[in-house]
Design a protein around this motif. Structure first.
Motif, short mmCIF file in Angstrom:
data_model
loop_
_atom_site.label_atom_id
_atom_site.label_comp_id
_atom_site.label_asym_id
_atom_site.label_seq_id
_atom_site.Cartn_x
_atom_site.Cartn_y
_atom_site.Cartn_z
N ALA A 130 0.84 -1.21 0.00
CA ALA A 130 0.00 0.00 0.00
C ALA A 130 0.87 1.26 0.00
CB ALA A 130 -0.93 -0.02 1.21
N ILE A 178 3.88 5.50 -3.59
CA ILE A 178 5.15 5.96 -4.18
C ILE A 178 5.12 5.82 -5.71
CG2 ILE A 178 7.62 5.42 -4.37
CD1 ILE A 178 7.47 4.56 -1.39
N HIS A 237 -3.86 -6.18 0.47
CA HIS A 237 -3.09 -5.26 -0.38
C HIS A 237 -2.44 -6.02 -1.54
CE1 HIS A 237 -3.91 -2.48 2.78
NE2 HIS A 237 -3.12 -3.08 3.63
N ARG A 276 -4.74 -4.30 -9.80
CA ARG A 276 -4.50 -3.03 -10.49
C ARG A 276 -3.43 -3.16 -11.58
NH1 ARG A 276 -4.53 -1.06 -5.02
NH2 ARG A 276 -6.58 -0.19 -4.68
N VAL A 308 -6.43 7.64 -6.10
CA VAL A 308 -6.60 6.18 -6.14
C VAL A 308 -7.56 5.77 -5.04
CG1 VAL A 308 -4.50 5.72 -4.77
CG2 VAL A 308 -5.48 3.90 -6.19
N GLN A 309 -8.49 4.91 -5.41
CA GLN A 309 -9.40 4.34 -4.41
C GLN A 309 -8.78 3.04 -3.93
OE1 GLN A 309 -13.66 4.85 -4.89
NE2 GLN A 309 -13.90 2.67 -4.55
N MET A 310 -8.37 3.04 -2.68
CA MET A 310 -7.65 1.88 -2.15
C MET A 310 -8.64 0.81 -1.68
SD MET A 310 -4.46 2.38 -2.65
CE MET A 310 -3.57 1.21 -1.58
N GLU A 311 -8.09 -0.33 -1.26
CA GLU A 311 -8.92 -1.46 -0.86
C GLU A 311 -9.49 -1.29 0.54
OE1 GLU A 311 -6.05 -1.57 -2.37
OE2 GLU A 311 -4.47 -2.37 -1.10
N ASP A 312 -8.93 -0.38 1.32
CA ASP A 312 -9.46 -0.09 2.65
C ASP A 312 -8.76 1.16 3.18
OD1 ASP A 312 -6.92 -0.94 3.51
OD2 ASP A 312 -7.62 -2.95 3.98
N ILE A 328 -6.78 1.33 5.72
CA ILE A 328 -5.40 1.02 6.10
C ILE A 328 -4.49 1.31 4.90
CG2 ILE A 328 -3.84 -0.82 6.84
CD1 ILE A 328 -6.27 -2.25 8.05
N GLY A 329 -4.93 0.84 3.74
CA GLY A 329 -4.17 1.08 2.52
C GLY A 329 -4.16 2.56 2.14
N ALA A 377 -1.60 4.46 4.17
CA ALA A 377 -0.27 3.98 3.76
C ALA A 377 0.11 4.61 2.42
CB ALA A 377 -0.27 2.46 3.66
N ALA A 378 -0.84 4.65 1.49
CA ALA A 378 -0.53 5.19 0.15
C ALA A 378 -0.21 6.68 0.22
CB ALA A 378 -1.70 4.93 -0.79
N ILE A 419 1.11 8.28 2.72
CA ILE A 419 2.44 8.45 3.31
C ILE A 419 3.51 8.17 2.24
CG2 ILE A 419 4.07 7.58 5.04
CD1 ILE A 419 1.59 6.95 6.83
N GLY A 420 3.29 7.11 1.48
CA GLY A 420 4.23 6.79 0.40
C GLY A 420 4.35 7.95 -0.58
N GLU A 449 -2.91 2.87 13.07
CA GLU A 449 -1.54 2.35 13.14
C GLU A 449 -0.59 3.20 12.28
OE1 GLU A 449 -0.68 -1.40 11.35
OE2 GLU A 449 1.17 -1.65 12.50
N SER A 450 -1.02 3.48 11.07
CA SER A 450 -0.11 4.22 10.19
C SER A 450 -0.11 5.71 10.49
CB SER A 450 -0.46 3.96 8.72
OG SER A 450 -0.03 2.65 8.39
#
Lengths: 286, 377
Positions: free
Chosen positions: A74, A79, A104, A111, B52-56, B58-59, B62-63, B65-66, B88-89
């Motif tokens: 994720a 990035i 993930h 994707r 981007v639409q993430m899977e949850d 949490i993701g 995380a994305a 931050i990346g 957590e993140s």
């Protein structure tokens, strides 16, 4: 050797892995593949989660990110989508990738984002000292499977393929040369690529299951695998119950960041030189 | 020319983010925040940004931050259950000092609760939701215009102090439509993180131990640095040494405590001679203000402190304002979360009255007015 050492943060060595651990072999294979491809150190980013495997990026001389348990893909998605020109590599373990990070993993595969994921599968949680993972074979022992693991494992490569990964391979720390080749192929593939690297944990998996030390475990890995090309011509009884190694799936498909860039090209406003402060933000204006 | 527009809070947050320089959004659909994701998906590609639409959730965190590590201003938006998943993140961003903005449009909880009803139950989660001591800033817009202003400010603070900044709105603020006078974008102050000038000798976590903020290099520009959620020294590499851990955590904490005066933001009304002080924030404060004004008209010396910065909590301001108070009232859509801080700060100088509302309805001004009159007796 010198062309390999330059990719390491040599002042960070020696590593924290136990004697006989296979993670160094896998990390070495990745670096050798990178060296063969002569990748620009400044354009490679290596991301990991938590666990023994995930300590690898700390020893590598790239931009490196040691994230939270299960979340490497994720973070890496952020990035890669933000900087599609970077070569993004995820180093993860069997617990990190297939248990806590499973969601993930399948969505990154779906994707088809251009990330190379190397899964160091040693069939156990090493960092927390030997609990069974989703990749611990049924009946094997772990500190949380004292009577033998009652659960089934994933076939990680089939999972990756079914989820949409466009390059999937399995290698091992025993077949070190083949592993370099497979990682090299994965790195040159545009799309989501997965290399499952079977590797040995003598400290916990080998000891707990009385398989032996590193050498015996490497023998064990060798015995339970068969080359996919050879398997195609071998009699079924020689292949039954064995894991195929080699390139298992390759199916180039449009890559996610490329597809997103096409959308940008369609809708991006064409005036020049703007930055945050002068953006047009009218809703539904075009 | 400043332009007047009718818009909802979620829209104003999105526009504020874009004006502040948002380039990357990752999120997961959740009521009542979803309009922010929808607008970002529409607007970001127009300015070359990414959605981007993430899977949850949490993701999602995380994305972002990346993405922020590559130098792009990044944001997500969510509500209670999603905010819980991000905890957590959120701690990871605090520990690694990666600027991100999280908009939490609060809804009734716990659990799935009442997804389309307002609440303010995430005050403490915003501060203490992730494990360990950690720096964090939480801002609370009190109307639609402030959704714009405080989202811009959230980005500026995130960039300046390299912390996650949470914008705590609620279902009413998020969905309410008001006429908003937006400034010219050129007049909006936008802050960018301080960056090193060249890779040579870069020590990613080197900073004044008394709350200094280190320079942040973007990934992919030759700095080749290491980021870890483990305690780390100035080089960024992990360390298990007690003094290293102590030094880092105290510096992280000082980034905020040292700058509390600069970060704090609040609005007062009729506090000069006030005997009944009402402390509130967000949509509760709209009803509270109306109640305070009515009480004033009726001859009660009521005053109002509305917090726009909840974390860090403005201890000094409240101590000062409550000096002559006979009572301090805290109306909020929870059973007393901001009230904990008010009680701690006011101490035994005056009784603190908790006015908690947890049925999913907004306060009616008369409910708060009744309590003011009761306290004034």
């Amino acid at each position: 050797m010198s062309d390999i050492l330059k990719y390491f943060r040599q002042d960070r060595l020696p590593h924290i892995w136990c004697p006989g651990c296979g993670h160094g072999t896998v990390t070495g294979a990745l670096v050798r593949a990178i060296a063969r491809l002569k990748l620009d150190k400044n354009k490679v980013c290596v991301v990991s989660g938590i666990g023994c495997s995930s300590r690898a990026p700390g020893y590598l001389d790239f931009d490196t990110l040691h994230t939270a348990h299960g979340r490497a893909l994720a973070f890496a998605t952020g990035i890669k989508l933000a900087r599609p020109d970077l070569k993004v590599i995820v180093m993860t373990g069997d617990g990190d990738c297939t248990a806590i990070g499973g969601n993930h993993f399948i969505h990154a595969a779906r994707r088809n984002i251009d990330i190379t994921t190397i899964v160091m599968n040693n069939n156990i949680y090493g960092m927390t000292s030997g609990q069974y993972s989703p990749m611990t074979p049924k009946g094997f022992l772990g500190t949380t499977a004292p009577y033998g693991n009652p659960e089934r494992t994933f076939d990680l490569c089939k999972l990756a393929e079914a989820a949409g990964a466009t390059y999937v391979a399995r290698g091992t720390s025993f077949h070190a040369q083949m592993l370099i080749d497979l990682i090299e192929q994965a790195l040159t593939h545009r799309g989501f690529s997965v290399v499952e690297a079977l590797t040995q944990c003598p400290t916990y998996f080998g000891r707990k299951n009385k398989v032996g030390g590193a050498v015996e475990l490497l023998e064990w890995i060798k015995e339970r695998t068969v080359n996919a090309k050879a398997a195609a011509v071998l009699p079924p009884e020689k292949v039954a119950g064995k894991l195929l190694i080699g390139e298992l799936h390759k199916n180039p498909q449009p890559e996610f960041c490329d597809e997103y860039d096409k959308i940008i090209a369609q809708v991006q406003r064409k005036f020049e030189g703007f930055r945050g402060g002068v953006r047009g933000c009218e809703q539904n204006s075009d | 020319m400043p332009s007047a527009k009718l818009m909802q809070g979620n829209e104003a947050c999105t526009i504020g983010a874009l004006v502040a320089g948002l380039e990357f959004y990752a999120g997961y659909p959740i009521t009542p925040s979803t309009e922010i994701a929808e607008l970002c998906s529409e607007e970001l590609p127009k300015v070359g940004g990414k959605f981007v639409q993430m899977e949850d959730e949490i993701g999602s965190i995380a994305a972002i931050i990346g993405a922020s590590l590559t130098g792009k201003k990044s944001m997500t938006a969510t509500s209670g259950p999603g905010f819980s998943l991000m905890q957590e993140s959120l701690g990871y961003a605090s520990e690694t000092e990666v600027p991100v903005v999280i908009i939490n449009v609060q809804r009734m909880g716990p659990s799935t609760g009442m997804p389309t009803s307002p609440a303010q139950g995430d005050v403490m989660q915003a501060r203490w939701g992730t494990h360990g001591d950690h720096p964090v800033i939480a801002l609370a817009p009190g109307n639609v215009k402030e959704c714009f202003d405080l989202t811009v400010r959230a980005f500026n603070l995130a960039e300046e102090y390299r912390v996650p900044v949470i914008v705590l709105t609620d279902e009413v603020i998020g969905h309410m439509r008001e006429k908003v006078l937006l400034p010219d974008w050129e007049d909006v102050k936008v802050v960018d993180r301080a960056r090193p000038t060249a890779p040579g000798g870069y020590r990613p976590y080197e900073a004044d131990l008394d709350g200094g903020v280190p320079l942040m290099a973007p990934f992919g520009q030759g700095y080749r640095w290491h980021v870890t959620g483990l305690f780390h020294d100035e080089t960024g590499f992990p360390s298990g040494k007690a003094d290293v851990a102590d030094r880092l955590l105290r510096r992280l904490d000082r980034k905020i405590t040292k700058n509390e005066k600069v970060i704090r933001d609040y609005v007062t009304e009729s506090v000069e001679d006030c005997e009944i002080l009402v402390v509130s924030f967000g949509s509760s404060a709209m009803s509270a203000l109306s109640a305070v004004r009515r009480a004033r008209r009726e001859g009660v010396k009521a005053g109002m402190l509305r917090l726009k910065t909840i974390w860090p909590f403005p201890d000094e301001v409240l101590k000062d304002l409550s000096r002559n108070a006979k009572a301090v009232l805290v109306p909020e859509m929870n059973l007393g979360q901001l009230a904990y801080e008010v009680e701690r700060t006011v101490g035994c100088r005056a009784p603190v009255v908790r006015i908690g509302k947890v049925n999913g309805d907004l306060f009616r001004p008369d409910e708060i007015h009744d309590k003011i009159m009761e306290a004034a007796k």
